[in-house]
Design a protein around this motif. Structure first.
Motif, PDB file in Angstrom:
ATOM      1  N   LEU A  34     -12.643  30.831  -5.949  1.00  0.00           N
ATOM      2  CA  LEU A  34     -11.788  31.889  -6.500  1.00  0.00           C
ATOM      3  C   LEU A  34     -10.416  31.365  -6.913  1.00  0.00           C
ATOM      4  O   LEU A  34      -9.842  30.496  -6.268  1.00  0.00           O
ATOM      5  CB  LEU A  34     -11.556  32.993  -5.465  1.00  0.00           C
ATOM      6  CG  LEU A  34     -12.749  33.793  -4.960  1.00  0.00           C
ATOM      7  CD1 LEU A  34     -12.255  34.925  -4.061  1.00  0.00           C
ATOM      8  CD2 LEU A  34     -13.593  34.356  -6.103  1.00  0.00           C
ATOM      9  N   SER A  35      -9.907  31.949  -8.004  1.00  0.00           N
ATOM     10  CA  SER A  35      -8.506  31.756  -8.398  1.00  0.00           C
ATOM     11  C   SER A  35      -7.650  32.744  -7.621  1.00  0.00           C
ATOM     12  O   SER A  35      -8.166  33.624  -6.934  1.00  0.00           O
ATOM     13  CB  SER A  35      -8.316  32.083  -9.877  1.00  0.00           C
ATOM     14  OG  SER A  35      -8.924  31.144 -10.695  1.00  0.00           O
ATOM     15  N   ALA A  36      -6.358  32.634  -7.815  1.00  0.00           N
ATOM     16  CA  ALA A  36      -5.436  33.644  -7.301  1.00  0.00           C
ATOM     17  C   ALA A  36      -5.578  34.907  -8.145  1.00  0.00           C
ATOM     18  O   ALA A  36      -6.033  34.852  -9.286  1.00  0.00           O
ATOM     19  CB  ALA A  36      -4.011  33.116  -7.408  1.00  0.00           C
ATOM     20  N   LEU A  37      -5.193  36.077  -7.605  1.00  0.00           N
ATOM     21  CA  LEU A  37      -5.190  37.309  -8.394  1.00  0.00           C
ATOM     22  C   LEU A  37      -4.362  37.073  -9.653  1.00  0.00           C
ATOM     23  O   LEU A  37      -3.337  36.391  -9.597  1.00  0.00           O
ATOM     24  CB  LEU A  37      -4.535  38.464  -7.628  1.00  0.00           C
ATOM     25  CG  LEU A  37      -4.925  38.783  -6.192  1.00  0.00           C
ATOM     26  CD1 LEU A  37      -4.425  40.167  -5.827  1.00  0.00           C
ATOM     27  CD2 LEU A  37      -6.398  38.656  -5.941  1.00  0.00           C
ATOM     28  N   GLY A 119      -1.351  31.614  -3.600  1.00  0.00           N
ATOM     29  CA  GLY A 119      -2.157  32.602  -4.322  1.00  0.00           C
ATOM     30  C   GLY A 119      -3.644  32.494  -4.011  1.00  0.00           C
ATOM     31  O   GLY A 119      -4.312  33.494  -3.709  1.00  0.00           O
ATOM     32  N   GLU A 120      -4.162  31.293  -4.064  1.00  0.00           N
ATOM     33  CA  GLU A 120      -5.590  31.093  -3.814  1.00  0.00           C
ATOM     34  C   GLU A 120      -5.911  31.277  -2.326  1.00  0.00           C
ATOM     35  O   GLU A 120      -6.980  31.771  -1.974  1.00  0.00           O
ATOM     36  CB  GLU A 120      -6.024  29.690  -4.275  1.00  0.00           C
ATOM     37  CG  GLU A 120      -6.436  29.590  -5.742  1.00  0.00           C
ATOM     38  CD  GLU A 120      -5.301  29.694  -6.745  1.00  0.00           C
ATOM     39  OE1 GLU A 120      -4.125  29.637  -6.325  1.00  0.00           O
ATOM     40  OE2 GLU A 120      -5.576  29.839  -7.953  1.00  0.00           O
ATOM     41  N   LEU A 121      -4.965  30.890  -1.459  1.00  0.00           N
ATOM     42  CA  LEU A 121      -5.203  31.071  -0.028  1.00  0.00           C
ATOM     43  C   LEU A 121      -5.315  32.561   0.285  1.00  0.00           C
ATOM     44  O   LEU A 121      -6.139  32.992   1.094  1.00  0.00           O
ATOM     45  CB  LEU A 121      -4.079  30.422   0.788  1.00  0.00           C
ATOM     46  CG  LEU A 121      -4.073  28.880   0.725  1.00  0.00           C
ATOM     47  CD1 LEU A 121      -2.775  28.314   1.293  1.00  0.00           C
ATOM     48  CD2 LEU A 121      -5.277  28.300   1.472  1.00  0.00           C
ATOM     49  N   GLY A 181      -9.990  27.711  -5.512  1.00  0.00           N
ATOM     50  CA  GLY A 181      -9.835  26.815  -6.641  1.00  0.00           C
ATOM     51  C   GLY A 181      -8.426  26.241  -6.622  1.00  0.00           C
ATOM     52  O   GLY A 181      -7.589  26.636  -5.794  1.00  0.00           O
ATOM     53  N   TYR A 182      -8.167  25.264  -7.497  1.00  0.00           N
ATOM     54  CA  TYR A 182      -6.810  24.837  -7.826  1.00  0.00           C
ATOM     55  C   TYR A 182      -6.112  23.980  -6.768  1.00  0.00           C
ATOM     56  O   TYR A 182      -5.458  23.013  -7.102  1.00  0.00           O
ATOM     57  CB  TYR A 182      -5.990  26.092  -8.145  1.00  0.00           C
ATOM     58  CG  TYR A 182      -4.540  25.945  -8.492  1.00  0.00           C
ATOM     59  CD1 TYR A 182      -4.126  25.192  -9.595  1.00  0.00           C
ATOM     60  CD2 TYR A 182      -3.567  26.613  -7.743  1.00  0.00           C
ATOM     61  CE1 TYR A 182      -2.770  25.109  -9.930  1.00  0.00           C
ATOM     62  CE2 TYR A 182      -2.218  26.536  -8.068  1.00  0.00           C
ATOM     63  CZ  TYR A 182      -1.822  25.786  -9.162  1.00  0.00           C
ATOM     64  OH  TYR A 182      -0.497  25.725  -9.495  1.00  0.00           O
ATOM     65  N   ILE A 183      -6.245  24.322  -5.484  1.00  0.00           N
ATOM     66  CA  ILE A 183      -5.402  23.648  -4.493  1.00  0.00           C
ATOM     67  C   ILE A 183      -6.069  22.407  -3.903  1.00  0.00           C
ATOM     68  O   ILE A 183      -7.291  22.293  -3.865  1.00  0.00           O
ATOM     69  CB  ILE A 183      -4.949  24.608  -3.363  1.00  0.00           C
ATOM     70  CG1 ILE A 183      -6.146  25.079  -2.519  1.00  0.00           C
ATOM     71  CG2 ILE A 183      -4.239  25.806  -3.953  1.00  0.00           C
ATOM     72  CD1 ILE A 183      -5.728  25.911  -1.303  1.00  0.00           C
ATOM     73  N   LYS A 195      -3.152  21.315 -11.267  1.00  0.00           N
ATOM     74  CA  LYS A 195      -2.461  21.786 -12.475  1.00  0.00           C
ATOM     75  C   LYS A 195      -2.985  23.153 -12.899  1.00  0.00           C
ATOM     76  O   LYS A 195      -4.098  23.544 -12.556  1.00  0.00           O
ATOM     77  CB  LYS A 195      -2.582  20.798 -13.638  1.00  0.00           C
ATOM     78  CG  LYS A 195      -2.284  19.360 -13.266  1.00  0.00           C
ATOM     79  CD  LYS A 195      -0.824  19.005 -13.521  1.00  0.00           C
ATOM     80  CE  LYS A 195      -0.337  17.893 -12.605  1.00  0.00           C
ATOM     81  NZ  LYS A 195      -1.168  16.699 -12.572  1.00  0.00           N
ATOM     82  N   ARG A 196      -2.158  23.837 -13.704  1.00  0.00           N
ATOM     83  CA  ARG A 196      -2.469  25.207 -14.093  1.00  0.00           C
ATOM     84  C   ARG A 196      -3.874  25.328 -14.694  1.00  0.00           C
ATOM     85  O   ARG A 196      -4.307  24.484 -15.470  1.00  0.00           O
ATOM     86  CB  ARG A 196      -1.435  25.721 -15.105  1.00  0.00           C
ATOM     87  CG  ARG A 196      -0.033  25.894 -14.534  1.00  0.00           C
ATOM     88  CD  ARG A 196       0.038  26.772 -13.302  1.00  0.00           C
ATOM     89  NE  ARG A 196      -0.542  28.087 -13.459  1.00  0.00           N
ATOM     90  CZ  ARG A 196       0.122  29.162 -13.880  1.00  0.00           C
ATOM     91  NH1 ARG A 196       1.392  29.053 -14.213  1.00  0.00           N
ATOM     92  NH2 ARG A 196      -0.493  30.326 -13.953  1.00  0.00           N
ATOM     93  N   GLY A 197      -4.547  26.372 -14.304  1.00  0.00           N
ATOM     94  CA  GLY A 197      -5.914  26.575 -14.791  1.00  0.00           C
ATOM     95  C   GLY A 197      -6.937  25.706 -14.058  1.00  0.00           C
ATOM     96  O   GLY A 197      -8.100  25.641 -14.442  1.00  0.00           O
ATOM     97  N   GLY A 198      -6.497  25.033 -12.999  1.00  0.00           N
ATOM     98  CA  GLY A 198      -7.337  24.024 -12.348  1.00  0.00           C
ATOM     99  C   GLY A 198      -8.506  24.534 -11.524  1.00  0.00           C
ATOM    100  O   GLY A 198      -9.318  23.736 -11.038  1.00  0.00           O
ATOM    101  N   SER A 199      -8.639  25.846 -11.371  1.00  0.00           N
ATOM    102  CA  SER A 199      -9.778  26.346 -10.579  1.00  0.00           C
ATOM    103  C   SER A 199     -11.124  25.997 -11.198  1.00  0.00           C
ATOM    104  O   SER A 199     -12.097  25.768 -10.485  1.00  0.00           O
ATOM    105  CB  SER A 199      -9.689  27.863 -10.415  1.00  0.00           C
ATOM    106  OG  SER A 199      -8.578  28.184  -9.630  1.00  0.00           O
TER     107      SER A 199
HETATM  108  N1  ASP Z   1      -4.191  30.148 -10.148  1.00  0.00           N
HETATM  109  C1  ASP Z   1      -4.042  28.940 -10.910  1.00  0.00           C
HETATM  110  C2  ASP Z   1      -3.381  29.230 -12.248  1.00  0.00           C
HETATM  111  O1  ASP Z   1      -3.100  30.375 -12.548  1.00  0.00           O
HETATM  112  C3  ASP Z   1      -5.329  28.213 -11.086  1.00  0.00           C
HETATM  113  C4  ASP Z   1      -6.378  28.943 -11.900  1.00  0.00           C
HETATM  114  O2  ASP Z   1      -6.345  30.163 -12.000  1.00  0.00           O
HETATM  115  O3  ASP Z   1      -7.274  28.279 -12.422  1.00  0.00           O
HETATM  116  O4  ASP Z   1      -3.124  28.329 -12.983  1.00  0.00           O
END
Ligand code: ASP
Ligand code: MG
Length: 440
Positions: A34-37, A119-121, A181-183, A195-199
């Protein structure tokens, strides 16, 4: 095992999170990433900016606002007081840590990265509490225990593999695992991120690590489209893409997938499926090595902005060897990747998208000859199976572009793409005219 990754918008509202819970309920073994909300990471970034600028008060206000938003969220997500109470404890821990960080006298990159991981936690724990409330068994895995990057910030797949396989083996009866994801952790053992979008990248790394049978990326659009839906009306999802085609598209602007996602999946030949949470029955896009025979030759068009074109004209290049190497060394020195390149006997044109060291690069290039720089350029890339036998393809593309001024063309670098450099002001009509010429 399958990997199912849900992006921020898929979990960004209580109803959406509930739909995700419905979607994952099957007997198949799976890991849910999961990503963050949606919006949370942006807020965390802006809190970090406040703290770098020593606006502690602003930062603390934003933390309080964010916590209130999360409280509202769980009040409509859960139907029992017990679950709301449990989530309150989770919030106390994470928002408490955020406040502690905000109140510290000095804020560095290390604190920033810890902040960005919250966020992801939060989203994963909230989701697991929901599954618990509806009586669906799941195991929460902490990505900080197995996701690790090296000193260049690149994930260490062997480590991830070992750790993850070991962790999963601890609960042999579990069918559903959830993770962030991401962390990740970095070499110094600190919390970090991909990095951003990394999930998306997490999902494919996890998939590669456990040799998953499929990696599903669930978002709010029904697959990778054949053009930018924000600019071109009537775009359609592309049913099938090869790994190479998907990598080109992800890199050249199709925002739906993080560009690094393809590599780990491709390495173990794991199909990646792009699906839509809002239309779970839509076919979406499958990215695989085994394309069906009926697969179209031209698949999609994408564009990437903020490109800088640099031309180096030099009579010294004429018949000289070693010239390009010396030019490339300048870019290497300033750690600036080159995207497109075309050469003639007396000049070379190339593009970069990172302007950080532009001034120094130009200064050094001027040693070789006359340097011209064009900013505000866009790379438009046409992706598909463009093998040489496919004769009419290039003619079709250029017929569609007959009224567009073109700055550079790159063809033949791969079988999968033609890249065209244009001025960004012409981008919209370029995408539209290509769409007409190629897909209608
Ligand atoms: N939450 C992170 C972001 O907004 C990772 C992701 O959503 O992929 O970049
Ligand atoms: Mg994303």
């Amino acid at each position: 095992m399958k990997i199912l990754k849900f992006g921020g918008t898929s979990v960004g509202k209580p109803e959406r999170m509930k739909s995700v819970a419905t979607l994952i309920q099957s007997d198949e073994p799976k890991i849910v990433v999961l990503s963050a909300l949606s919006g949370t990471t942006n807020v965390l970034v802006s809190i970090s900016e406040d703290l770098f600028g020593r606006y502690q008060k602003n930062a603390l206000e934003k933390i309080t606002e964010l916590e209130a938003h999360y409280m509202m969220f769980v009040r409509s997500l859960y139907s029992t007081q017990e679950a709301v109470q449990k989530s309150k404890q989770v919030f106390e821990k994470h928002f408490g840590l955020m406040r502690e960080i905000a109140e510290k006298p000095n804020f560095t990159g290390k604190e920033e990265r810890t902040l960005l991981a919250q966020g992801e936690l939060l989203s994963t724990q909230m989701f697991q509490l929901y599954l618990e409330e509806i009586g669906y068994p799941s195991v929460l895995l902490n990505a900080l225990d197995f996701m690790k990057t090296d000193s260049d910030g690149e994930p260490i797949l062997e480590y991830i593999e070992q750790k993850l396989q070991h962790t999963i083996a601890q609960t042999p009866d579990a069918k559903t695992f959830i993770t962030q994801g991401y962390i990740c952790k970095n070499t110094r053992g600190e919390t970090d991120n991909l990095k951003r979008g990394g999930s998306d990248y997490t999902a494919s790394l996890v998939g590669a690590a456990i040799r998953a049978t499929e990696i599903q990326i669930w978002t709010d659009i029904d697959g990778m489209h054949n053009n930018d839906p924000r600019i071109v009306p009537n775009t359609k999802p592309v049913a099938e893409l090869s790994f190479e085609e998907a990598a080109e598209l992800a890199y050249f602007g199709a925002k739906i997938l993080h560009p690094a996602t393809i590599h780990p999946a491709k390495m173990y030949n794991i199909p990646v499926r792009l699906l839509n949470t809002l239309q779970p029955d839509a076919k979406g896009t499958i990215i695989t090595n085994e394309l069906s025979y009926t697969s179209q030759s031209i698949k999609s068009v994408a564009a990437k902005d903020n490109i800088i074109a640099i031309k180096i004209k030099s009579t010294r290049m004429l018949l000289a060897y070693g010239f390009l190497r010396r030019v490339f060394e300048v870019f290497e020195k300033y750690k600036t990747p080159i995207d497109m390149i075309t050469t003639s006997e007396v000049a070379v044109s190339l593009t970069i998208d990172n302007a950080t060291s532009l001034a120094s690069i130009i200064r050094e290039l001027e040693y070789f000859g006359v340097v011209e720089v064009d900013k505000d350029q866009s790379i438009v890339c046409v992706v598909g199976d463009l093998v040489a036998e496919n004769k009419g393809v290039v003619a079709k593309i250029f017929a569609a572009l007959q009224h567009i001024p073109i700055r550079m063309i790159s063809y033949g670098g791969s079988q999968h793409n033609i890249s065209i450099l244009i001025s960004t002001k012409d981008k919209e009509r370029t995408l539209q005219t290509l769409h007409k010429g190629l897909f209608s």
